[in-house]
Design a protein around this motif. Structure first.
Motif, short mmCIF file in Angstrom:
data_model
loop_
_atom_site.label_atom_id
_atom_site.label_comp_id
_atom_site.label_asym_id
_atom_site.label_seq_id
_atom_site.Cartn_x
_atom_site.Cartn_y
_atom_site.Cartn_z
N GLU A 144 54.83 13.21 -31.36
CA GLU A 144 53.42 13.60 -31.53
C GLU A 144 53.15 14.97 -30.93
O GLU A 144 53.44 15.23 -29.76
N GLY A 145 52.60 15.87 -31.74
CA GLY A 145 52.21 17.20 -31.28
C GLY A 145 53.34 18.21 -31.23
O GLY A 145 53.12 19.39 -30.97
N ARG A 146 54.58 17.77 -31.50
CA ARG A 146 55.70 18.69 -31.40
C ARG A 146 55.67 19.77 -32.49
O ARG A 146 56.20 20.87 -32.30
N GLU A 147 55.05 19.47 -33.62
CA GLU A 147 55.05 20.44 -34.73
C GLU A 147 54.22 21.68 -34.41
O GLU A 147 54.36 22.71 -35.07
N VAL A 148 53.34 21.62 -33.42
CA VAL A 148 52.52 22.77 -33.08
C VAL A 148 52.99 23.45 -31.79
O VAL A 148 52.34 24.36 -31.29
N THR A 149 54.13 23.00 -31.27
CA THR A 149 54.68 23.59 -30.05
C THR A 149 55.74 24.62 -30.40
O THR A 149 56.69 24.32 -31.12
N ARG A 150 55.57 25.82 -29.90
CA ARG A 150 56.53 26.88 -30.16
C ARG A 150 57.63 26.83 -29.10
O ARG A 150 57.35 26.90 -27.90
N VAL A 151 58.88 26.70 -29.55
CA VAL A 151 59.99 26.58 -28.61
C VAL A 151 61.13 27.50 -29.02
O VAL A 151 61.17 28.02 -30.13
N ARG A 152 62.07 27.67 -28.09
CA ARG A 152 63.26 28.49 -28.31
C ARG A 152 64.47 27.76 -27.74
O ARG A 152 64.42 27.23 -26.64
N SER A 153 65.58 27.73 -28.49
CA SER A 153 66.81 27.10 -28.01
C SER A 153 67.36 27.86 -26.81
O SER A 153 67.35 29.09 -26.79
N GLN A 154 67.84 27.10 -25.82
CA GLN A 154 68.38 27.74 -24.62
C GLN A 154 69.29 26.78 -23.88
O GLN A 154 68.85 25.90 -23.16
N GLY A 155 70.59 26.91 -24.09
CA GLY A 155 71.57 26.17 -23.31
C GLY A 155 71.92 24.80 -23.86
O GLY A 155 71.33 24.30 -24.82
N PHE A 156 72.94 24.21 -23.21
CA PHE A 156 73.43 22.88 -23.56
C PHE A 156 73.72 22.10 -22.29
O PHE A 156 74.10 22.68 -21.28
N VAL A 157 73.57 20.77 -22.37
CA VAL A 157 73.94 19.88 -21.28
C VAL A 157 74.83 18.78 -21.84
O VAL A 157 74.54 18.21 -22.90
N THR A 158 75.91 18.48 -21.14
CA THR A 158 76.83 17.42 -21.54
C THR A 158 76.64 16.22 -20.63
O THR A 158 76.61 16.35 -19.40
N ILE A 159 76.50 15.05 -21.25
CA ILE A 159 76.26 13.83 -20.50
C ILE A 159 77.18 12.74 -21.04
O ILE A 159 77.47 12.68 -22.24
N SER A 160 77.68 11.87 -20.15
CA SER A 160 78.55 10.77 -20.57
C SER A 160 77.87 9.44 -20.24
O SER A 160 77.16 9.31 -19.24
N PHE A 161 78.10 8.45 -21.12
CA PHE A 161 77.54 7.11 -20.96
C PHE A 161 78.67 6.08 -20.96
O PHE A 161 79.59 6.17 -21.78
N ASN A 162 78.58 5.10 -20.08
CA ASN A 162 79.40 3.90 -20.14
C ASN A 162 78.46 2.73 -20.42
O ASN A 162 77.58 2.44 -19.61
N VAL A 163 78.64 2.10 -21.56
CA VAL A 163 77.66 1.12 -22.05
C VAL A 163 78.27 -0.28 -22.10
O VAL A 163 79.38 -0.47 -22.62
N ILE A 164 77.55 -1.25 -21.57
CA ILE A 164 77.90 -2.67 -21.68
C ILE A 164 76.66 -3.41 -22.18
O ILE A 164 75.56 -3.18 -21.70
N THR A 165 76.84 -4.28 -23.16
CA THR A 165 75.74 -5.10 -23.66
C THR A 165 76.05 -6.57 -23.43
O THR A 165 77.22 -6.97 -23.35
N LYS A 166 75.00 -7.38 -23.37
CA LYS A 166 75.16 -8.83 -23.20
C LYS A 166 74.15 -9.56 -24.08
O LYS A 166 72.96 -9.22 -24.07
N ASP A 167 74.66 -10.47 -24.87
CA ASP A 167 73.86 -11.37 -25.71
C ASP A 167 73.27 -10.70 -26.94
O ASP A 167 72.44 -11.31 -27.63
#
Length: 218
Positions: A173-196
């Motif tokens: 919501e509202g993102r279409e009227v927000t002016r932004v510029r790309s800047q940088g990258f972040v790397t993240i790792s996930f270890n996922v366990i699910t149950k049921d």
């Protein structure tokens, strides 16, 4: 034995590193954003990393290796705008792409020329549902001033455009009227366990084996 009424999603991992050309001495904040069907049962919903600097060994990469660890319970794994969830008697879509639960929102900050802490990037990504280890690289962005005068004023005052609540990054919501510029990258790792998940009729596919028994859904 009674059938389970909820499923669990346990997530651990790390905010590993970032690449922000031209910037140094940065730290990262994170927070989880989730819908009303989700309830955190353990772990931290938000946190802030240490300040890290580039080194001669890795002159372009900022290494945080900051841990994340949280567990959710829910009755409904759906939450994206493209899928409102199953109706009575409906089956879940066969592909895990349609499962859109919690998101992790990242905000990276660092000093400007005058020593003021300013935002260097916002980003968000959905937590994977498939059990196993996952790595994501998030393209970060920053809001921009709408005029040259505002850009010049914000540079001198150290008050750059930023969101009052970074969690809006996870919303459309509202993102279409927000002016932004790309800047940088972040790397993240996930270890996922699910149950049921399977016992409630949801199929998210086969997890990746990362050990003798792997991180498989229970």
């Amino acid at each position: 034995m009674a059938a389970p009424s909820v499923f669990l999603l346990a997530v651990s991992g790390e905010i590993e590193s970032g690449e922000f050309p031209g910037f140094d001495d940065l730290y990262c904040k994170f927070s989880f954003v989730y819908g009303q069907d989700w309830v955190p049962t353990a772990g931290l919903e938000e946190g802030i990393s240490q300040i890290t600097s580039k080194s001669s060994v890795s002159p372009t990469t900022l290494v945080w290796n900051f841990p994340i660890d949280i567990t959710f319970k829910s009755t409904n794994p759906f939450g994206c705008e493209c899928w409102g969830g199953p109706g009575p008697g409906a089956k879940a879509p066969p592909h895990p792409h349609f499962l859109a639960g919690p998101q992790i929102v990242l905000s990276v900050y660092g000093p400007d020329f005058f020593g003021h802490d300013v935002v260097r990037g916002y980003g968000a990504v959905h937590v994977p549902f498939v059990p196993g280890r996952h790595k994501r690289t998030i393209a970060m962005f920053v809001p921009e001033s709408t005029s040259r005068l505002q850009q010049l004023t914000s540079w001198f005052t150290g008050r750059r455009p930023e969101f009052t609540d970074p969690k809006v990054v996870a919303q459309g919501e509202g993102r279409e009227v927000t002016r932004v510029r790309s800047q940088g990258f972040v790397t993240i790792s996930f270890n996922v366990i699910t149950k049921d998940l399977h016992k409630l009729g949801y199929d998210v596919g086969q997890g990746q084996s990362t050990g003798p028994q792997g991180l498989q859904g229970l």
